[in-house]
Design a protein around this motif. Structure first.
Motif, PDB file in Angstrom:
ATOM      1  N   ASP A   1       0.784  -1.240   0.000  1.00 44.50           N
ATOM      2  CA  ASP A   1       0.000   0.000   0.000  1.00 44.50           C
ATOM      3  C   ASP A   1       0.811   1.283   0.000  1.00 44.50           C
ATOM      4  N   GLY A   2       2.116   1.199  -0.209  1.00 43.10           N
ATOM      5  CA  GLY A   2       2.929   2.409  -0.231  1.00 43.10           C
ATOM      6  C   GLY A   2       2.727   3.207  -1.506  1.00 43.10           C
ATOM      7  N   GLN A   3       3.270   4.419  -1.503  1.00 41.51           N
ATOM      8  CA  GLN A   3       3.239   5.244  -2.706  1.00 41.51           C
ATOM      9  C   GLN A   3       4.275   4.720  -3.695  1.00 41.51           C
ATOM     10  N   THR A   4       3.944   4.728  -4.976  1.00 38.68           N
ATOM     11  CA  THR A   4       4.895   4.293  -6.000  1.00 38.68           C
ATOM     12  C   THR A   4       5.848   5.430  -6.321  1.00 38.68           C
ATOM     13  N   ILE A   5       7.133   5.145  -6.214  1.00 41.68           N
ATOM     14  CA  ILE A   5       8.180   6.122  -6.535  1.00 41.68           C
ATOM     15  C   ILE A   5       8.751   5.765  -7.900  1.00 41.68           C
ATOM     16  N   VAL A   6       8.870   6.752  -8.772  1.00 41.87           N
ATOM     17  CA  VAL A   6       9.383   6.533 -10.119  1.00 41.87           C
ATOM     18  C   VAL A   6      10.800   7.086 -10.216  1.00 41.87           C
ATOM     19  N   HIS A   7      11.752   6.227 -10.571  1.00 43.07           N
ATOM     20  CA  HIS A   7      13.141   6.629 -10.765  1.00 43.07           C
ATOM     21  C   HIS A   7      13.429   6.625 -12.268  1.00 43.07           C
ATOM     22  N   HIS A   8      13.874   7.750 -12.788  1.00 46.42           N
ATOM     23  CA  HIS A   8      14.224   7.836 -14.206  1.00 46.42           C
ATOM     24  C   HIS A   8      15.667   7.354 -14.392  1.00 46.42           C
ATOM     25  N   LEU A   9      15.861   6.512 -15.388  1.00 45.39           N
ATOM     26  CA  LEU A   9      17.155   5.887 -15.630  1.00 45.39           C
ATOM     27  C   LEU A   9      17.806   6.460 -16.881  1.00 45.39           C
ATOM     28  N   PRO A  10      19.139   6.376 -16.983  1.00 45.54           N
ATOM     29  CA  PRO A  10      19.835   6.889 -18.168  1.00 45.54           C
ATOM     30  C   PRO A  10      19.921   5.866 -19.297  1.00 45.54           C
ATOM     31  N   PHE A  11      19.238   4.739 -19.132  1.00 46.03           N
ATOM     32  CA  PHE A  11      19.321   3.667 -20.124  1.00 46.03           C
ATOM     33  C   PHE A  11      18.065   2.804 -20.011  1.00 46.03           C
ATOM     34  N   MET A  12      17.869   1.937 -20.999  1.00 50.12           N
ATOM     35  CA  MET A  12      16.838   0.918 -20.885  1.00 50.12           C
ATOM     36  C   MET A  12      17.328  -0.162 -19.920  1.00 50.12           C
ATOM     37  N   ALA A  13      16.477  -0.578 -19.006  1.00 47.73           N
ATOM     38  CA  ALA A  13      16.810  -1.656 -18.079  1.00 47.73           C
ATOM     39  C   ALA A  13      15.577  -2.529 -17.912  1.00 47.73           C
ATOM     40  N   SER A  14      15.808  -3.785 -17.504  1.00 47.27           N
ATOM     41  CA  SER A  14      14.698  -4.738 -17.557  1.00 47.27           C
ATOM     42  C   SER A  14      14.560  -5.631 -16.342  1.00 47.27           C
ATOM     43  N   ALA A  15      15.579  -5.724 -15.499  1.00 46.13           N
ATOM     44  CA  ALA A  15      15.517  -6.656 -14.374  1.00 46.13           C
ATOM     45  C   ALA A  15      16.436  -6.185 -13.264  1.00 46.13           C
ATOM     46  N   LEU A  16      16.155  -6.681 -12.055  1.00 48.66           N
ATOM     47  CA  LEU A  16      16.907  -6.260 -10.882  1.00 48.66           C
ATOM     48  C   LEU A  16      17.066  -7.449  -9.951  1.00 48.66           C
ATOM     49  N   GLY A  17      18.276  -7.625  -9.428  1.00 51.89           N
ATOM     50  CA  GLY A  17      18.538  -8.627  -8.409  1.00 51.89           C
ATOM     51  C   GLY A  17      19.061  -7.939  -7.154  1.00 51.89           C
ATOM     52  N   PHE A  18      18.897  -8.588  -6.016  1.00 50.89           N
ATOM     53  CA  PHE A  18      19.332  -8.026  -4.747  1.00 50.89           C
ATOM     54  C   PHE A  18      20.650  -8.675  -4.330  1.00 50.89           C
ATOM     55  N   VAL A  19      21.635  -7.829  -4.026  1.00 51.55           N
ATOM     56  CA  VAL A  19      22.953  -8.309  -3.602  1.00 51.55           C
ATOM     57  C   VAL A  19      23.014  -8.386  -2.081  1.00 51.55           C
ATOM     58  N   ASP A  20      22.630  -7.303  -1.421  1.00 54.29           N
ATOM     59  CA  ASP A  20      22.500  -7.258   0.029  1.00 54.29           C
ATOM     60  C   ASP A  20      21.468  -6.191   0.346  1.00 54.29           C
ATOM     61  N   GLU A  21      21.338  -5.812   1.605  1.00 53.16           N
ATOM     62  CA  GLU A  21      20.270  -4.887   1.976  1.00 53.16           C
ATOM     63  C   GLU A  21      20.484  -3.492   1.396  1.00 53.16           C
ATOM     64  N   ARG A  22      21.692  -3.159   0.982  1.00 56.25           N
ATOM     65  CA  ARG A  22      21.978  -1.827   0.453  1.00 56.25           C
ATOM     66  C   ARG A  22      22.258  -1.825  -1.045  1.00 56.25           C
ATOM     67  N   THR A  23      22.506  -2.988  -1.618  1.00 57.72           N
ATOM     68  CA  THR A  23      22.998  -3.048  -2.998  1.00 57.72           C
ATOM     69  C   THR A  23      22.089  -3.888  -3.878  1.00 57.72           C
ATOM     70  N   GLN A  24      21.810  -3.337  -5.052  1.00 59.72           N
ATOM     71  CA  GLN A  24      21.045  -4.046  -6.072  1.00 59.72           C
ATOM     72  C   GLN A  24      21.896  -4.180  -7.325  1.00 59.72           C
ATOM     73  N   LEU A  25      21.531  -5.106  -8.194  1.00 59.84           N
ATOM     74  CA  LEU A  25      22.197  -5.259  -9.479  1.00 59.84           C
ATOM     75  C   LEU A  25      21.147  -5.120 -10.566  1.00 59.84           C
ATOM     76  N   ILE A  26      21.304  -4.071 -11.379  1.00 61.61           N
ATOM     77  CA  ILE A  26      20.352  -3.788 -12.455  1.00 61.61           C
ATOM     78  C   ILE A  26      20.886  -4.325 -13.771  1.00 61.61           C
ATOM     79  N   VAL A  27      20.022  -5.015 -14.502  1.00 64.46           N
ATOM     80  CA  VAL A  27      20.339  -5.519 -15.835  1.00 64.46           C
ATOM     81  C   VAL A  27      19.894  -4.468 -16.843  1.00 64.46           C
ATOM     82  N   ALA A  28      20.863  -3.855 -17.535  1.00 66.98           N
ATOM     83  CA  ALA A  28      20.575  -2.753 -18.440  1.00 66.98           C
ATOM     84  C   ALA A  28      21.058  -3.066 -19.853  1.00 66.98           C
ATOM     85  N   GLU A  29      20.817  -2.130 -20.770  1.00 69.15           N
ATOM     86  CA  GLU A  29      21.071  -2.391 -22.187  1.00 69.15           C
ATOM     87  C   GLU A  29      22.547  -2.574 -22.526  1.00 69.15           C
TER      88      GLU A  29
END
Length: 289
Positions: free
Chosen positions: A45-73
């Motif tokens: 039920d939270g508000q949706t936050i939109v982050h604008h990216l500098p590239f096309m990206a399609s997937a995200l994995g979690f590395v740890d509580e502070r770090t994510q890995l984004i799959v981009a073009e």
């Protein structure tokens, strides 16, 4: 509200994809690939936050509580969960400006399977890769639209498709590395049927849930390949499911508005919550080191 679903987020995505839920933070993330946006929401039920990216990206994995890995073009990017800071970790097809990433999912051992494709959907321009601890290997070449990358809970089976073929493939995997063993075989033959096989996820009981593009549906397939349930959605271009909630007991499904008549299909591109009880499971964290 519909039969079996509610609208989770009414922000319309040109090409909604790659939903992933982080049980540590209780947040859901998904992408608008063509809109170059990452959407974030405290679930449900939270508000949706939109982050604008500098590239096309399609997937995200979690590395740890502070770090994510984004799959981009052009590669894999580390993203700081709080600041949104991006840093290139590993290039992938960075020299090819005509391709982008598409479907991807983390294997139970922490390896990432990643699909690439032509931005114009040119035939056989993409591939499916394996990534683990900084190493990348090409698993399958000459892919047009890679989708349905997902795994059994024990890591011994991988599924994937090249969507235009109409064939959902299954291949044995080494559970310790996430690498395929032997040649793939046909799991589901959907040629000539309604819609196309898009994104998939496997639940705790081995049931594969597939979003069916151009049909507005999510299908549940038993481990033997029998269709055991279909959930209708009000967006024809349903793209990808993911499990969410504290016990992975709920399902999110993204969709795409690209090419649709919003006047006739007002919920196209929105993100849906399937209200049926699920026995889902969480994707593991990505192994970077």
């Amino acid at each position: 509200m519909g039969d079996g679903y509610t609208v989770l987020c009414d922000i319309s995505c040109a090409l909604g994809e790659g939903p992933s839920y982080d049980p540590a933070s209780g947040k859901l993330f998904w992408f608008d690939i063509e809109g170059m946006r990452l959407l974030e929401r405290s679930f449900p039920d939270g508000q949706t936050i939109v982050h604008h990216l500098p590239f096309m990206a399609s997937a995200l994995g979690f590395v740890d509580e502070r770090t994510q890995l984004i799959v981009a073009e052009d590669g894999l990017y580390r993203r700081h969960a709080d600041s949104g800071t991006l840093a290139l970790h590993t290039p992938l097809e960075a020299e090819n400006e005509t391709t982008r990433s598409n479907d991807a999912r983390v294997h139970p051992c922490g390896a990432f399977w990643i699909g690439t494709m032509s931005k114009r959907e040119e035939k056989a321009a993409g591939a499916i890769y394996w990534f683990l601890k900084g190493e990348i290997r090409k698993l399958y070449r000459d892919v047009t639209v890679p989708n349905s990358i997902c795994f059994s809970a024990d890591g011994t089976i991988a599924y994937f498709t090249d969507t235009p073929t109409g064939l959902l493939m299954r291949v044995s995997c080494d559970p310790a590395t996430g690498l395929p063993i032997g040649e793939p075989s046909v799991f589901i033959d959907w040629r000539g049927q309604d819609g196309y096989i898009d994104g998939s996820v496997v639940d705790a009981e081995g049931v594969l849930w597939n979003a069916r593009w151009a049909a507005g549906a999510v299908d549940a397939w038993s481990p033997r390949g029998d269709r055991i349930r279909t959930i209708a959605l009000p967006a024809k271009q349903s793209t990808c499911p993911a499990f969410a909630g504290p016990n992975a007991e709920r399902m999110i499904v993204t969709s795409a508005a690209r090419g649709r008549d919003i006047g006739r299909e007002p919920l196209a591109g929105q993100t849906f919550l399937v209200d049926l009880p699920m026995r889902g499971r969480f994707d593991p964290r990505v192994a970077l080191a």
